[in-house]
Motif scaffolding. Sequence first.
Motif, PDB file in Angstrom:
ATOM      1  N   PHE A   1       1.256 -61.289 -47.355  1.00 36.63           N
ATOM      2  CA  PHE A   1       0.136 -61.054 -48.262  1.00 36.63           C
ATOM      3  C   PHE A   1      -0.537 -59.717 -47.953  1.00 36.63           C
ATOM      4  CE2 PHE A   1      -4.377 -61.640 -49.463  1.00 36.63           C
ATOM      5  CZ  PHE A   1      -4.210 -61.926 -50.806  1.00 36.63           C
ATOM      6  N   HIS A   2      -0.701 -59.431 -46.673  1.00 31.59           N
ATOM      7  CA  HIS A   2      -1.298 -58.164 -46.249  1.00 31.59           C
ATOM      8  C   HIS A   2      -0.482 -56.980 -46.743  1.00 31.59           C
ATOM      9  CE1 HIS A   2      -2.134 -54.864 -43.367  1.00 31.59           C
ATOM     10  NE2 HIS A   2      -3.370 -55.329 -43.417  1.00 31.59           N
ATOM     11  N   THR A   3       0.824 -57.082 -46.624  1.00 31.80           N
ATOM     12  CA  THR A   3       1.711 -56.014 -47.111  1.00 31.80           C
ATOM     13  C   THR A   3       1.584 -55.865 -48.623  1.00 31.80           C
ATOM     14  OG1 THR A   3       3.270 -56.365 -45.307  1.00 31.80           O
ATOM     15  CG2 THR A   3       4.111 -55.253 -47.280  1.00 31.80           C
ATOM     16  N   GLY A   4       1.508 -57.006 -49.326  1.00 37.04           N
ATOM     17  CA  GLY A   4       1.377 -56.970 -50.775  1.00 37.04           C
ATOM     18  C   GLY A   4       0.100 -56.286 -51.227  1.00 37.04           C
ATOM     19  N   LEU A   5      -0.990 -56.508 -50.492  1.00 41.27           N
ATOM     20  CA  LEU A   5      -2.253 -55.853 -50.826  1.00 41.27           C
ATOM     21  C   LEU A   5      -2.142 -54.339 -50.708  1.00 41.27           C
ATOM     22  CD1 LEU A   5      -4.876 -58.159 -49.059  1.00 41.27           C
ATOM     23  CD2 LEU A   5      -4.625 -57.823 -51.515  1.00 41.27           C
TER      24      LEU A   5
ATOM     25  N   VAL B   1      -8.686 -52.325 -49.632  1.00 41.84           N
ATOM     26  CA  VAL B   1      -9.215 -51.246 -48.800  1.00 41.84           C
ATOM     27  C   VAL B   1      -9.487 -51.779 -47.395  1.00 41.84           C
ATOM     28  CG1 VAL B   1     -11.117 -49.613 -48.519  1.00 41.84           C
ATOM     29  CG2 VAL B   1     -10.167 -50.039 -50.785  1.00 41.84           C
ATOM     30  N   MET B   2     -10.003 -53.011 -47.295  1.00 42.92           N
ATOM     31  CA  MET B   2     -10.172 -53.637 -45.984  1.00 42.92           C
ATOM     32  C   MET B   2      -8.822 -53.805 -45.286  1.00 42.92           C
ATOM     33  SD  MET B   2     -13.156 -56.516 -46.264  1.00 42.92           S
ATOM     34  CE  MET B   2     -12.783 -57.169 -47.887  1.00 42.92           C
ATOM     35  N   ALA B   3      -7.804 -54.207 -46.050  1.00 43.82           N
ATOM     36  CA  ALA B   3      -6.472 -54.408 -45.471  1.00 43.82           C
ATOM     37  C   ALA B   3      -5.928 -53.121 -44.872  1.00 43.82           C
ATOM     38  CB  ALA B   3      -5.523 -54.941 -46.534  1.00 43.82           C
ATOM     39  N   GLU B   4      -6.239 -51.999 -45.501  1.00 38.95           N
ATOM     40  CA  GLU B   4      -5.754 -50.709 -45.002  1.00 38.95           C
ATOM     41  C   GLU B   4      -6.384 -50.333 -43.672  1.00 38.95           C
ATOM     42  OE1 GLU B   4      -6.738 -48.164 -48.229  1.00 38.95           O
ATOM     43  OE2 GLU B   4      -5.045 -48.801 -49.482  1.00 38.95           O
TER      44      GLU B   4
ATOM     45  N   PHE C   1     -12.963 -61.365 -52.417  1.00 39.70           N
ATOM     46  CA  PHE C   1     -11.721 -60.832 -52.987  1.00 39.70           C
ATOM     47  C   PHE C   1     -11.985 -59.820 -54.105  1.00 39.70           C
ATOM     48  CE2 PHE C   1      -9.346 -63.349 -50.271  1.00 39.70           C
ATOM     49  CZ  PHE C   1      -7.991 -63.222 -50.506  1.00 39.70           C
ATOM     50  N   GLN C   2     -13.033 -59.015 -53.955  1.00 41.92           N
ATOM     51  CA  GLN C   2     -13.213 -57.896 -54.862  1.00 41.92           C
ATOM     52  C   GLN C   2     -11.964 -57.008 -54.770  1.00 41.92           C
ATOM     53  OE1 GLN C   2     -15.260 -58.536 -52.252  1.00 41.92           O
ATOM     54  NE2 GLN C   2     -17.175 -59.236 -53.127  1.00 41.92           N
ATOM     55  N   THR C   3     -11.507 -56.511 -55.902  1.00 42.03           N
ATOM     56  CA  THR C   3     -10.229 -55.800 -55.867  1.00 42.03           C
ATOM     57  C   THR C   3     -10.115 -54.752 -56.961  1.00 42.03           C
ATOM     58  OG1 THR C   3      -7.820 -56.087 -55.941  1.00 42.03           O
ATOM     59  CG2 THR C   3      -9.133 -57.565 -57.314  1.00 42.03           C
TER      60      THR C   3
ATOM     61  N   ARG D   1       0.314 -61.891 -59.784  1.00 43.73           N
ATOM     62  CA  ARG D   1       1.527 -62.067 -58.978  1.00 43.73           C
ATOM     63  C   ARG D   1       1.188 -62.324 -57.513  1.00 43.73           C
ATOM     64  NH1 ARG D   1       4.347 -59.883 -55.316  1.00 43.73           N
ATOM     65  NH2 ARG D   1       2.942 -58.101 -55.116  1.00 43.73           N
ATOM     66  N   LEU D   2       0.319 -61.478 -56.930  1.00 44.38           N
ATOM     67  CA  LEU D   2       0.038 -61.568 -55.502  1.00 44.38           C
ATOM     68  C   LEU D   2      -0.830 -62.773 -55.161  1.00 44.38           C
ATOM     69  CD1 LEU D   2       0.382 -60.273 -52.739  1.00 44.38           C
ATOM     70  CD2 LEU D   2      -1.661 -58.897 -53.196  1.00 44.38           C
ATOM     71  N   PHE D   3      -1.845 -63.043 -55.949  1.00 41.41           N
ATOM     72  CA  PHE D   3      -2.753 -64.142 -55.619  1.00 41.41           C
ATOM     73  C   PHE D   3      -2.070 -65.495 -55.795  1.00 41.41           C
ATOM     74  CE2 PHE D   3      -6.575 -61.247 -56.741  1.00 41.41           C
ATOM     75  CZ  PHE D   3      -6.405 -60.577 -55.534  1.00 41.41           C
ATOM     76  N   ARG D   4      -1.008 -65.558 -56.589  1.00 39.22           N
ATOM     77  CA  ARG D   4      -0.254 -66.805 -56.705  1.00 39.22           C
ATOM     78  C   ARG D   4       0.695 -67.034 -55.538  1.00 39.22           C
ATOM     79  NH1 ARG D   4       1.045 -66.902 -63.274  1.00 39.22           N
ATOM     80  NH2 ARG D   4      -1.010 -67.727 -63.883  1.00 39.22           N
ATOM     81  N   THR D   5       0.735 -66.099 -54.588  1.00 39.17           N
ATOM     82  CA  THR D   5       1.478 -66.344 -53.345  1.00 39.17           C
ATOM     83  C   THR D   5       0.591 -67.033 -52.305  1.00 39.17           C
ATOM     84  OG1 THR D   5       0.916 -64.212 -52.283  1.00 39.17           O
ATOM     85  CG2 THR D   5       2.837 -64.249 -53.759  1.00 39.17           C
ATOM     86  N   ILE D   6      -0.692 -67.165 -52.589  1.00 43.61           N
ATOM     87  CA  ILE D   6      -1.606 -67.849 -51.676  1.00 43.61           C
ATOM     88  C   ILE D   6      -1.341 -69.353 -51.756  1.00 43.61           C
ATOM     89  CG2 ILE D   6      -4.038 -68.362 -51.201  1.00 43.61           C
ATOM     90  CD1 ILE D   6      -4.710 -65.637 -52.503  1.00 43.61           C
ATOM     91  N   PRO D   7      -1.121 -70.024 -50.632  1.00 41.78           N
ATOM     92  CA  PRO D   7      -0.874 -71.466 -50.656  1.00 41.78           C
ATOM     93  C   PRO D   7      -1.991 -72.219 -51.382  1.00 41.78           C
ATOM     94  CG  PRO D   7      -0.362 -70.589 -48.491  1.00 41.78           C
ATOM     95  CD  PRO D   7      -0.989 -69.469 -49.259  1.00 41.78           C
TER      96      PRO D   7
END
Length: 440
Positions: free
Chosen positions: A205-209, A235-238, A284-286, A295-301
């Motif tokens: 998920f981190h990579t996807g962000l 931006v936080m993930a970076e 989850f501001q984005t 696509r990405l948020f649907r990978t969250i369990p």
Amino acid sequence: MTPDIHIIGGGLAGSEAAWQLARRGLRVRLSEMRGTGERSPAHQGDGLAELVCSNSFRSDDDEKNAVGLLHHEMRGCDSLIMAAAAVAQVPAGSALAVDRDVFSAEVEARLSALPNLQIVRERIDTLPAAGLTVVATGPLTAEALAHSIGAATGADSLAFFDAIAPIVYHDSIDMDVCWMASRWDKGETKDYINCPMNRDQYLAFHTGLIEGEKTAFKEWEANTPYFDGCMPIEVMAERGVDTLRFGPMKPVGLDDPRTGRWPHAVVQLRQDNKLGTLWNMVGFQTKLKHAEQVRLFRTIPGLENAEFARLGGLHRNTFLNSPVLLDRQLRLKTAPHVRFAGQITGCEGYVESAAVGLLAGLMTAAEATGREWQAPPRTSALGALLAHITGDAEADSYQPMNVNFGLFPPLHDVKKKQRKEAYTDRAKTDIAPWLAEVRA
């Protein structure tokens, strides 16, 4: 009706200022652009006091939390915003969160019932040349008025980007995977939905962000900074692989009922309306593009089949260098018949914006009726916030600020563990005579 005061902007600050003035018998004209067919990029409706980002007014704890103390002081001033929040409140543990539609409707209904208040749907393009005026157009001030403000201040406004979090339909969340618990397991109620991630899921998920396709900046926007209190999650993930795990995805105290252990990371959702049908993705501001968000948020369990009532977005905010441009009564030094209120002054947050609107209303009422204005004590939440905006902040590094105990005069000879309670106890004692005078 010939107004005594003209208020420009019907957000939280403008609505609160209008309420304080009209309740004191003054004739008020409240001008709001939305309803004319125009609206800012972040607004979705025409209602007054629309909440465009989170639906939370944050902590309601007035014994250990600065914003909770601000709630307490505003209630003592007969705040419209706090009264409407009580009507629209939804479960959120120790936080005060509201159904945004109920909240906006309540604010508008109470203002519309005041016979000496006129709500006019109109766009104001220039600052009035005369007459008591409160400008509360917020961080999304229309371009023409922004240019007029710039001409009057003799300086360019500062700017930053603010991002909006997605909202998910409750019936699309898999509650066999997710579970209910308090934010970081604090409090007796279980008001948050928790979506657990193991290490591999989190790293993917981190990579996807970081790699996900994001909103492109215009050339003139490229160097505009973010406000740290509303940082886009990518931006936080970076900033580091574990930054999110110590921020909005912090798993501390959240035992997964399927494993009995804390997950590696957790995504939390907070109720967004009274019916419990809409849930806000906390933190989850984005600025991810919409298709990439889905696509990405649907990978969250638990969110594999999530349906979104609103996806995240990005908008540009503007605010004044208030410590330089405004006097201690929020008046523009170059045009003292004009006051500013709300986020355009550089405060950050719904409650802080409404609080500055409340103060602007009280100041203007005193001026209109020939009374001497007495500021709230510097040791109170209202007083500390006002002092910061109007001169105590460092002008060269001024940026949006939430109310916090760092703005209060320091306490000495108090143990660190007792300091928050000491700040609130001192504030309540010191502000009590001022509140009695305001209510009189």
